[in-house]
Design an enzyme around this catalytic site. Sequence first.
Site, PDB file in Angstrom:
ATOM      1  N   LYS A   2      -6.407  24.654   6.516  1.00  0.00           N
ATOM      2  CA  LYS A   2      -6.962  23.560   6.097  1.00  0.00           C
ATOM      3  C   LYS A   2      -6.034  23.107   4.868  1.00  0.00           C
ATOM      4  CE  LYS A   2      -9.826  19.662   4.674  1.00  0.00           C
ATOM      5  NZ  LYS A   2      -9.258  18.398   5.623  1.00  0.00           N
ATOM      6  N   ASN A  45       1.884  -1.029  -4.578  1.00  0.00           N
ATOM      7  CA  ASN A  45       0.960  -0.538  -4.614  1.00  0.00           C
ATOM      8  C   ASN A  45      -0.691  -0.879  -6.330  1.00  0.00           C
ATOM      9  OD1 ASN A  45      -0.758   1.900  -3.120  1.00  0.00           O
ATOM     10  ND2 ASN A  45      -1.095   2.726  -5.073  1.00  0.00           N
ATOM     11  N   LYS A  46      -1.353  -1.136  -6.193  1.00  0.00           N
ATOM     12  CA  LYS A  46      -2.198  -1.559  -6.633  1.00  0.00           C
ATOM     13  C   LYS A  46      -2.452  -0.544  -7.714  1.00  0.00           C
ATOM     14  CE  LYS A  46      -7.281  -2.620  -5.008  1.00  0.00           C
ATOM     15  NZ  LYS A  46      -8.158  -2.260  -4.963  1.00  0.00           N
ATOM     16  N   ALA A  49      -5.715   9.922   8.289  1.00  0.00           N
ATOM     17  CA  ALA A  49      -4.221  10.526   7.301  1.00  0.00           C
ATOM     18  C   ALA A  49      -2.978  10.988   8.734  1.00  0.00           C
ATOM     19  CB  ALA A  49      -4.701  11.242   6.493  1.00  0.00           C
ATOM     20  N   GLY A  97       1.230  -1.484  -0.020  1.00  0.00           N
ATOM     21  CA  GLY A  97       0.119  -0.387  -0.373  1.00  0.00           C
ATOM     22  C   GLY A  97       0.797   1.225  -0.183  1.00  0.00           C
ATOM     23  N   ASP A 132      -5.354   3.188   8.274  1.00  0.00           N
ATOM     24  CA  ASP A 132      -7.227   2.115   8.637  1.00  0.00           C
ATOM     25  C   ASP A 132      -7.392   0.815   9.203  1.00  0.00           C
ATOM     26  OD1 ASP A 132      -7.530   4.688   7.932  1.00  0.00           O
ATOM     27  OD2 ASP A 132      -8.895   4.922   5.835  1.00  0.00           O
ATOM     28  N   GLY A 190      -1.018   4.094   0.265  1.00  0.00           N
ATOM     29  CA  GLY A 190      -1.237   5.776   1.349  1.00  0.00           C
ATOM     30  C   GLY A 190      -0.139   6.213   1.399  1.00  0.00           C
ATOM     31  N   TYR A 191      -1.359   7.022   2.388  1.00  0.00           N
ATOM     32  CA  TYR A 191      -0.454   8.053   3.233  1.00  0.00           C
ATOM     33  C   TYR A 191       0.057   6.838   4.458  1.00  0.00           C
ATOM     34  CZ  TYR A 191      -3.376  11.484   2.312  1.00  0.00           C
ATOM     35  OH  TYR A 191      -4.188  12.471   1.852  1.00  0.00           O
ATOM     36  N   GLU A 202     -17.697  17.348   4.728  1.00  0.00           N
ATOM     37  CA  GLU A 202     -16.356  17.672   4.171  1.00  0.00           C
ATOM     38  C   GLU A 202     -17.281  17.354   2.494  1.00  0.00           C
ATOM     39  OE1 GLU A 202     -12.392  16.372   4.416  1.00  0.00           O
ATOM     40  OE2 GLU A 202     -12.306  18.318   5.570  1.00  0.00           O
TER      41      GLU A 202
HETATM   42  C1  LIG Z   1     -12.945  11.803   2.242  1.00  0.00           C
HETATM   43  C2  LIG Z   1     -12.609  11.712   2.577  1.00  0.00           C
HETATM   44  C3  LIG Z   1     -12.119  13.015   3.507  1.00  0.00           C
HETATM   45  C4  LIG Z   1     -10.856  12.331   4.861  1.00  0.00           C
HETATM   46  N1  LIG Z   1     -10.122  13.812   5.586  1.00  0.00           N
HETATM   47  C5  LIG Z   1      -9.608  13.521   6.152  1.00  0.00           C
HETATM   48  C6  LIG Z   1      -8.831  14.394   6.788  1.00  0.00           C
HETATM   49  O1  LIG Z   1      -9.395  15.873   6.375  1.00  0.00           O
HETATM   50  N2  LIG Z   1      -7.823  14.096   7.899  1.00  0.00           N
HETATM   51  C7  LIG Z   1      -7.295  13.107   8.097  1.00  0.00           C
HETATM   52  O2  LIG Z   1      -6.254  12.918   8.489  1.00  0.00           O
HETATM   53  N3  LIG Z   1      -7.942  11.650   7.589  1.00  0.00           N
HETATM   54  C8  LIG Z   1      -8.582  12.232   6.806  1.00  0.00           C
HETATM   55  N4  LIG Z   1      -9.745  11.540   6.180  1.00  0.00           N
HETATM   56  C9  LIG Z   1      -9.163  10.106   6.814  1.00  0.00           C
HETATM   57  C10 LIG Z   1      -7.801   9.349   5.605  1.00  0.00           C
HETATM   58  O3  LIG Z   1      -8.001   8.942   4.715  1.00  0.00           O
HETATM   59  C11 LIG Z   1      -7.530   8.221   6.039  1.00  0.00           C
HETATM   60  O4  LIG Z   1      -7.583   7.465   7.650  1.00  0.00           O
HETATM   61  C12 LIG Z   1      -6.049   7.564   5.572  1.00  0.00           C
HETATM   62  O5  LIG Z   1      -6.407   7.739   3.659  1.00  0.00           O
HETATM   63  C13 LIG Z   1      -5.832   6.508   5.376  1.00  0.00           C
HETATM   64  O6  LIG Z   1      -4.164   5.745   5.603  1.00  0.00           O
HETATM   65  P1  LIG Z   1      -3.835   4.445   4.796  1.00  0.00           P
HETATM   66  O7  LIG Z   1      -2.496   4.645   4.467  1.00  0.00           O
HETATM   67  O8  LIG Z   1      -4.483   3.558   5.685  1.00  0.00           O
HETATM   68  O9  LIG Z   1      -4.348   3.878   3.462  1.00  0.00           O
HETATM   69  P2  LIG Z   1      -4.761   4.894   2.508  1.00  0.00           P
HETATM   70  O10 LIG Z   1      -3.986   6.211   2.121  1.00  0.00           O
HETATM   71  O11 LIG Z   1      -6.399   4.622   1.773  1.00  0.00           O
HETATM   72  O12 LIG Z   1      -3.525   4.133   1.493  1.00  0.00           O
HETATM   73  C14 LIG Z   1      -4.148   2.724   1.317  1.00  0.00           C
HETATM   74  C15 LIG Z   1      -3.037   2.206  -0.472  1.00  0.00           C
HETATM   75  O13 LIG Z   1      -3.640   1.211  -0.191  1.00  0.00           O
HETATM   76  C16 LIG Z   1      -3.431   0.267  -1.775  1.00  0.00           C
HETATM   77  N5  LIG Z   1      -4.616  -0.215  -1.859  1.00  0.00           N
HETATM   78  C17 LIG Z   1      -5.730  -1.044  -1.128  1.00  0.00           C
HETATM   79  N6  LIG Z   1      -5.836  -2.514  -1.527  1.00  0.00           N
HETATM   80  C18 LIG Z   1      -4.956  -2.925  -1.734  1.00  0.00           C
HETATM   81  C19 LIG Z   1      -4.424  -3.716  -2.176  1.00  0.00           C
HETATM   82  N7  LIG Z   1      -4.967  -5.497  -2.635  1.00  0.00           N
HETATM   83  N8  LIG Z   1      -3.152  -4.294  -3.481  1.00  0.00           N
HETATM   84  C20 LIG Z   1      -2.179  -3.211  -3.452  1.00  0.00           C
HETATM   85  N9  LIG Z   1      -2.467  -2.189  -3.186  1.00  0.00           N
HETATM   86  C21 LIG Z   1      -3.627  -1.891  -2.303  1.00  0.00           C
HETATM   87  C22 LIG Z   1      -4.452   1.971  -2.702  1.00  0.00           C
HETATM   88  O14 LIG Z   1      -4.290   1.789  -3.854  1.00  0.00           O
HETATM   89  C23 LIG Z   1      -3.985   2.821  -1.430  1.00  0.00           C
HETATM   90  O15 LIG Z   1      -2.467   4.060  -2.324  1.00  0.00           O
HETATM   91  C24 LIG Z   1     -10.704  11.085   4.933  1.00  0.00           C
HETATM   92  C25 LIG Z   1     -10.855  10.256   3.906  1.00  0.00           C
HETATM   93  C26 LIG Z   1     -11.876  10.617   3.276  1.00  0.00           C
HETATM   94  C27 LIG Z   1     -12.101   9.636   2.716  1.00  0.00           C
END
Ligand SMILES: Cc1cc2nc3c(=O)[nH]c(=O)nc-3n(C[C@H](O)[C@H](O)[C@H](O)COP(=O)(O)OP(=O)(O)OC[C@H]3O[C@@H](n4cnc5c(N)ncnc54)[C@H](O)[C@@H]3O)c2cc1C
Length: 405
Positions: A379, A37-38, A318, A10, A301, A12-13, A170
């Site tokens: 923000k 990553n996907k 995030a 992954g 998450d 993501g963040y 939001e």
């Molecule tokens: C609309 C919205 C607004 C938000 N606003 C805020 C905010 O203002 N402040 C804040 O702190 N949080 C906010 N959040 C929450 C925040 O976005 C998440 O908590 C954060 O993205 C989690 O980070 P992560 O690294 O766990 O996952 P993510 O950032 O979601 O990254 C996961 C990654 O894994 C990849 N992936 C998934 N499954 C697979 C697989 N099977 N194989 C390979 N890759 C895969 C995805 O493509 C992605 O790149 C918001 C969420 C949403 C939806």
Amino acid sequence: MRKPKIVILGAGYGGLMTATRLQKAVGANEAEITLVNKNEYHYETTWLHEASAGTLHHDRVRYDISKVIDRNKVEFIQGTAVEIKTEEKKVLLEKGELEYDYLVVALGGESETFGIKGLKEYAYSISNINSARQIREHIEYQFATYNTEKEKDDTRLTIVVGGAGFTGIEFLGELGNRIPELCKEYDVDFEKVKIICVEAAPMVLPGFDPELVEYAVAHLEKKGVQFRIGTAIKEGTPEGIIVAKGENDVEEIKAGTVIWAAGIRGNAIIEKSGFEAMRGRVKVEADLRAPGHDNVFIVGDSSLMINEEINRPYPPTAQIAMQQGEVVARNLAALIHNKSELESFTYDNKGTVCSLGEHDAIGVAFGKKMVGTKASFMKKMIDNRALYMIGGASLVAKKGKFNVL
Ligand SMILES: Cc1cc2nc3c(=O)[nH]c(=O)nc-3n(C[C@H](O)[C@H](O)[C@H](O)COP(=O)(O)OP(=O)(O)OC[C@H]3O[C@@H](n4cnc5c(N)ncnc54)[C@H](O)[C@@H]3O)c2cc1C
């Protein structure tokens, strides 16, 4: 000597933060680091409500992963993880498999519909670039179709948002700005449009300061949003939703668009791979390892940490995912350098700001409450900071938000 293999799932963040910090903390000869990553791009999940409403183009929300990693130290594989075989220290991908000595699971979350019938089938969720694009195009399609039909179907212009939490609010903030534009573009009378937010809890934005919530509700109502608080969605149907306020007060709301923004669970791979989890999220140890798995870290998450002050899990954000990524990078470096003591994670809450469209917001930062343009400015600074933390000043220059006036 064989180099230890570190696999990060992954980008993501949490995953990208781990990778970019780890590439600085270990030498190229010390470890073999692979990031999976996907997609070949990272997207800013926290900006997806803007892409979904159509107020920000989806290309502004994503950037190439290869631009922020040091390819001399980190190998990037575009692939989809399917399962983790912890006993064999292997990750199965849709195409092929990877062995690891250390694994970081940073696969993010998935929409949680709490078993509510029909939501998976008929409601959209703001989950990734493609779902955001689909929502934007679906809403536009409804507006575009409305005036071409002989018999006008007003329900095409009804948008229901399930959930008045952070994501729902939001998104509503963006809709508040986008709907007047769509009305103009497609010759639709604004009076015909209905934006309804349905929330089962007795309040909007639970956990937020009541004064800030009042500000947000008043702002959104002025933009045409109707709130149905203390009202639960019972079912999603092809025509809309069925809601209930109390046992006997059941009502059907017909809507051309239903967005479900009320719940999140961990990535399905977590449970499929046999980790003990609550709603797909693993309650990690203080050093962010999965219980019983000394070589598996879980961040973001898909992980769960308890806020001891209130004995409830921290909301998945995030902010936490990035802070966890930093700690995991340091802990991996410690393991590579044969240090036995690992760092415990302590969440440093820097505040929360919830946007209400491009130029308005509410929030608390540095211990101070703020609303309006000041909060909106904050923000954007938070958004820019997240870019800076991963890709430095050049990424901010390319993708940053500078529309601060
Ligand atoms: C609309 C919205 C607004 C938000 N606003 C805020 C905010 O203002 N402040 C804040 O702190 N949080 C906010 N959040 C929450 C925040 O976005 C998440 O908590 C954060 O993205 C989690 O980070 P992560 O690294 O766990 O996952 P993510 O950032 O979601 O990254 C996961 C990654 O894994 C990849 N992936 C998934 N499954 C697979 C697989 N099977 N194989 C390979 N890759 C895969 C995805 O493509 C992605 O790149 C918001 C969420 C949403 C939806």
